[in-house]
Design an enzyme around this catalytic site. Structure first.
Site, PDB file in Angstrom:
ATOM      1  N   HIS A 206       0.802  -1.225   0.000  1.00 62.39           N
ATOM      2  CA  HIS A 206       0.000   0.000   0.000  1.00 62.39           C
ATOM      3  C   HIS A 206       0.833   1.273   0.000  1.00 62.39           C
ATOM      4  O   HIS A 206       0.309   2.341  -0.290  1.00 62.39           O
ATOM      5  CB  HIS A 206      -0.925   0.027   1.229  1.00 62.39           C
ATOM      6  CG  HIS A 206      -0.223   0.411   2.495  1.00 62.39           C
ATOM      7  ND1 HIS A 206       0.532  -0.481   3.213  1.00 62.39           N
ATOM      8  CD2 HIS A 206      -0.134   1.601   3.144  1.00 62.39           C
ATOM      9  CE1 HIS A 206       1.036   0.135   4.272  1.00 62.39           C
ATOM     10  NE2 HIS A 206       0.657   1.400   4.258  1.00 62.39           N
ATOM     11  N   ARG A 207       2.129   1.206   0.313  1.00 62.39           N
ATOM     12  CA  ARG A 207       2.908   2.441   0.452  1.00 62.39           C
ATOM     13  C   ARG A 207       3.104   3.128  -0.898  1.00 62.39           C
ATOM     14  O   ARG A 207       3.304   2.479  -1.921  1.00 62.39           O
ATOM     15  CB  ARG A 207       4.260   2.148   1.093  1.00 62.39           C
ATOM     16  CG  ARG A 207       4.159   1.870   2.583  1.00 62.39           C
ATOM     17  CD  ARG A 207       5.512   1.935   3.253  1.00 62.39           C
ATOM     18  NE  ARG A 207       5.390   1.621   4.669  1.00 62.39           N
ATOM     19  CZ  ARG A 207       5.288   2.525   5.638  1.00 62.39           C
ATOM     20  NH1 ARG A 207       5.280   3.811   5.322  1.00 62.39           N
ATOM     21  NH2 ARG A 207       5.186   2.165   6.892  1.00 62.39           N
TER      22      ARG A 207
END
Length: 361
Positions: A206-207
């Site tokens: 998700h980063r």
């Protein structure tokens, strides 16, 4: 004494669940829970309040998504109004999100004392928005609750007064201990996905450093796709990641299972029974260790360096899909459990210690 607690993202709900419980047992303390709305999808937000039995937010700001500047600015303005209205003695913030920074800045501008849970973490990569958020928050905070020895040392190296720093342990370890039995009793995720314990790889991505970089994102999912021809690979897909994959035009094959985001109890079960976890999440790195599952971190660096040093975590920069596939496969097949599992994150009473420190101020 009034404490305004600012949360807005999934990991913060887990941390707040344990600390809020401890705070509300302290006589004379009143907590006002403020949800910024940074995570607004039900599976990313509301379900956590249900499962973790967190009191419903007293205030929901409903900020939602946006660019870092726009989102942080809107939060700053809204949190400032909240602080002025309720006049708390403390503003309590968690971790390293835009909600964290906005809460800290709003309090600092109004000369309200700030307490930062999970202080002192450093990846030493200022290109990460999270690194900027955590550094700035630490330097304006009045009480810094550090989870580890390394975090305390980082703060000392930056010249922060040691009298403001308290090593309390990790509140996520508190949560892991508290919710493990509930997850085993209530979660049906393994049966629903027809997964046997130890038969799959769990991945979370998700980063922004991965989702916003087409080369890195393709390398990660090409490697996972190839690995899924040999073992089940399950990916609870973050909305940001799904959108980035769609923009990239990438399509999953039959072996790679992209599922919607899951609640905390389901995630506990998926983590606890995975054979290997691959992630770019700081929290998931720790949870893998709590459940003694080997972890591959899809980043160039990690703020949880002690996990790498202890042999439970391996860094794998996702710059080349073939290299990443080989690294994942090697861990999958050849991982040897370290002889010792040190108590890196305290004894499970971090939340109580935080509540006591605030109560005694």
């Amino acid at each position: 004494m009034k404490i305004v607690t600012v949360i807005g993202a999934r990991p913060q709900f887990i941390k707040a669940a344990t600390v809020s419980r401890a705070l509300r047992l302290m006589p004379g303390l009143r907590e006002i829970l403020v949800h910024t709305g940074q995570h607004y999808d039900r599976n990313m937000s509301d379900i956590f309040f249900d499962e973790l039995e967190i009191p419903r937010p007293d205030i929901h700001l409903g900020i939602g998504s946006g660019s870092h500047g726009a989102q942080t600015g809107q939060m700053l303005e809204a949190i400032e109004r909240t602080i002025l209205k309720h006049d708390p003695q403390w503003v309590l913030v968690y971790g390293d999100t835009n909600s964290t920074l906005a809460g800290a800045l709003a309090a600092a501008k109004l000369n309200v004392a700030i307490a930062h849970v999970e202080a002192g973490l450093r990846s030493f990569n200022r290109a990460m928005p999270e690194e900027v958020n955590r550094v700035l928050t630490d330097h304006v905070s009045n009480l810094l609750f550090a989870p580890t020895k390394t975090a305390v040392e980082n703060l000392s190296h930056e010249g922060i007064d040691k009298r403001r720093v308290m090593r309390v342990g990790d509140v996520m370890f508190d949560a892991a201990l508290f919710y493990a039995k509930k997850a085993a009793k209530m979660s049906k995720i393994l049966a629903r996905l027809a997964l046997e314990p130890g038969s799959y790889v769990l991945a979370t991505i998700h980063r922004a450093e991965n989702t916003d970089d087409a080369t890195r994102l393709r390398a990660i999912f090409d490697a996972l796709e190839k690995l899924s021809r040999e073992v089940h690979v399950v990916v609870p897909i973050h909305p940001r990641t799904r959108k980035a994959l769609s923009k990239l035009g990438w399509r999953a094959g039959k072996g790679l299972r992209l599922i919607d985001p899951v609640g905390y109890l389901d995630m506990v079960m998926l983590e606890k029974h995975a054979r290997v976890i691959a992630t770019d999440s700081g929290g998931v790195q720790k949870e893998a260790f709590f459940y003694r599952v080997p972890c591959v971190t899809l980043r160039t660096e990690t703020e949880w360096v002690e996990l790498v040093e202890a042999g439970w975590n391996t860094l794998a920069p996702p710059t080349d899909s073939a290299r990443l596939y080989r690294r994942l496969r090697r861990i999958l097949i050849n991982f040897r459990r370290p002889r010792s599992s040190p108590a890196l994150y305290g004894t499970g009473d971090a939340s109580v210690r935080i509540a006591r420190h605030l109560h005694n101020r």
